[in-house]
Design an enzyme around this catalytic site. Structure first.
Site, PDB file in Angstrom:
ATOM      1  CD  GLU A 348      60.028  39.723 164.585  1.00 36.48           C
ATOM      2  OE1 GLU A 348      60.319  38.509 164.653  1.00 36.48           O
ATOM      3  OE2 GLU A 348      60.641  40.506 163.839  1.00 36.48           O
ATOM      4  CG  ASP A 422      65.467  38.743 163.078  1.00 38.64           C
ATOM      5  OD1 ASP A 422      65.166  38.163 162.014  1.00 38.64           O
ATOM      6  OD2 ASP A 422      65.681  38.121 164.141  1.00 38.64           O
TER       7      ASP A 422
END
Length: 460
Positions: A348, A422
């Site tokens: 991430e 995401d």
């Protein structure tokens, strides 16, 4: 085979003789049950071939191999006791007819034939019977279907069991005989589950071909083969893309695997799969392993062609909230040597070829089929990659976590395929198979899984 007429003749002579000359004593038979040639000392112990005893005719009628296996074995017994004119060992050679019987049987039946011949050992038929038991039993074992081993069997043996196992090409457990994936037909929106041709085997692509004939199909579900039930369906909306993703074409990439035609998951921008409600997937800083077989020819630099652990919120929840294996040539955060493509870690807000920045030891993987692997534990992670058609894995990195909020990790335990955490969905890539584990697999297990992938025969 040239000795069979001789045995038949000798047996006939024995049967035609008087009971006094043919029955002899049982002592000769007892001795001939071993491999010693002392069976010849009884000389007249040929009654093993007389139908009224269990040493000759009976095995011939009950062995799985039929008359060849038992009958010839009985004849061998008769010769074994025929005055020592032929060594007991030659009787054993005759009982290689038992091997023929074993081959004629299938699976366990062959072994049964060998066992029956052995059980037929009475007086002088013991020697021939024992020969049949060994040869027939061996042939039976050879006739059994080979034991199939999948990557998840290897992980289980290494005490890091699979908690997710996805593939549209083959079973990832040796005993798996359920569905691999589901296809959706465009013409009427009906669906069909696609299984395997045999337990532990390859995808039943003919079933898909028949169902999709005259129309197009997409892959609507990629089933989890592990007991956890972590199936993948098209990804919902997320922080990067506020609408859901598309399903991959079920026919965009056809390939050969172990002599069988199968289909891959061919991902282009806009396609992605996800499961936010999983079972058994690592969270926080728990250890795990992940690998996928992908393509060194179909990739891009978009974010992000991932397979692995991601946020359950479908949003970017900060550094360290995901841990997935990535493949491509993105250079936005880190990179390997030359121009890629590389196996990297999506943790991430960063794709890492090792620690922060460039890792020149992380070399491009450009073969048609690539094994890409990541495994993470408290304080560190490792990256490995190699040719999925030959050779071993290369360790691209094994060390500490990147700086900047990645230690400890804060993994959430969703599973993604073809997208970022995401729902970033601008990547291209191909997915053939992949697994996720509970626990940090050993290097030996990594090597065994790679060997299993190579043995599967991608592209062959």
């Amino acid at each position: 085979m040239l000795m069979k007429p001789t045995f038949f003749a000798l047996t006939t002579l024995c049967v035609a003789a008087t009971l006094t000359s043919c029955s002899g004593t049982s002592n000769g038979g007892d001795e001939s049950s071993g491999a010693a040639s002392s069976a010849g000392t009884s000389g007249t112990a040929g009654m093993g071939g007389v139908p009224t005893t269990t040493s000759g005719g009976t095995p011939g009628t009950t062995s799985a191999g039929g008359v060849v296996a038992g009958g010839v074995t009985g004849a061998g017994g008769a010769v074994s006791g025929a005055g020592g004119t032929m060594p007991a060992g030659n009787g054993g050679i005759t009982s290689s007819g038992g091997a023929t019987g074993g081959a004629l049987g299938s699976g366990g039946a062959s072994g049964a034939g060998g066992t029956t011949s052995n059980g037929g050992g009475g007086a002088d038929g013991s020697t021939g019977g024992n020969g049949g038991a060994n040869a027939g039993g061996t042939a039976g074992a050879g006739g059994m279907p080979p034991t199939v081993t999948g990557p998840c069997d290897l992980y289980e043996s290494g005490k890091t069991p699979c908690v997710a196992a996805h593939s549209t090409t083959r079973a990832l457990y040796g005993s798996y005989d359920a569905h691999l994936y589901q296809v959706r037909r465009a013409s009427d929106k009906t669906t069909k589950d696609i299984g395997v041709l045999s337990p532990g085997g390859f995808a039943d692509s003919p079933s898909q071909d028949a169902f999709c004939s005259g129309t197009t199909c997409t892959i609507s579900i990629i089933y989890d083969q592990s007991p956890k039930g972590n199936h993948l369906t098209k990804a919902p909306a997320g922080g990067y893309k506020p609408t859901g993703d598309n399903e991959a074409s079920a026919t965009a990439l056809k390939l050969m695997l172990g002599g069988h035609t199968v289909y891959a998951v061919y991902v282009e921008p806009g396609i992605g799969y996800r499961n936010d409600r999983t079972s058994g997937i690592a969270t926080s800083d728990q250890p795990e392993g992940e690998y996928m077989v992908t393509s060194g020819k179909h990739f891009n630099g978009g974010c992000c062609f991932d397979y692995g652990n991601a946020e359950t919120s479908n949003n970017d929840d900060g550094n360290g909230t995901m841990e997935a294996v990535y493949f491509g040539n993105s250079t936005g955060w880190g990179k390997g040597s030359a121009n890629g493509p590389w196996v990297m870690a999506d943790l991430e807000n960063g794709l890492f070829a090792g620690t922060n920045g460039t890792n020149t030891k992380n070399t491009p993987l450009t073969s048609d089929y690539v094994t890409a692997l990541i495994k993470g534990k408290a304080g560190g992670f490792a990256l490995k990659g190699g040719n999925a058609q030959s050779g071993m894995l290369k360790t691209m990195y094994d060390g500490a976590r990147p700086t900047g909020g990645y230690d400890p990790m804060k993994k959430q335990g969703a599973i993604i395929l073809g997208i970022g955490g995401d729902n970033s969905n601008s990547a291209s890539g191909t997915f053939f198979e992949g697994c996720m584990t509970s626990g940090y697999p050993s290097d030996a297990t990594d090597d065994a899984v790679q060997a299993n992938v190579v043995a599967a025969g991608y592209g062959k």
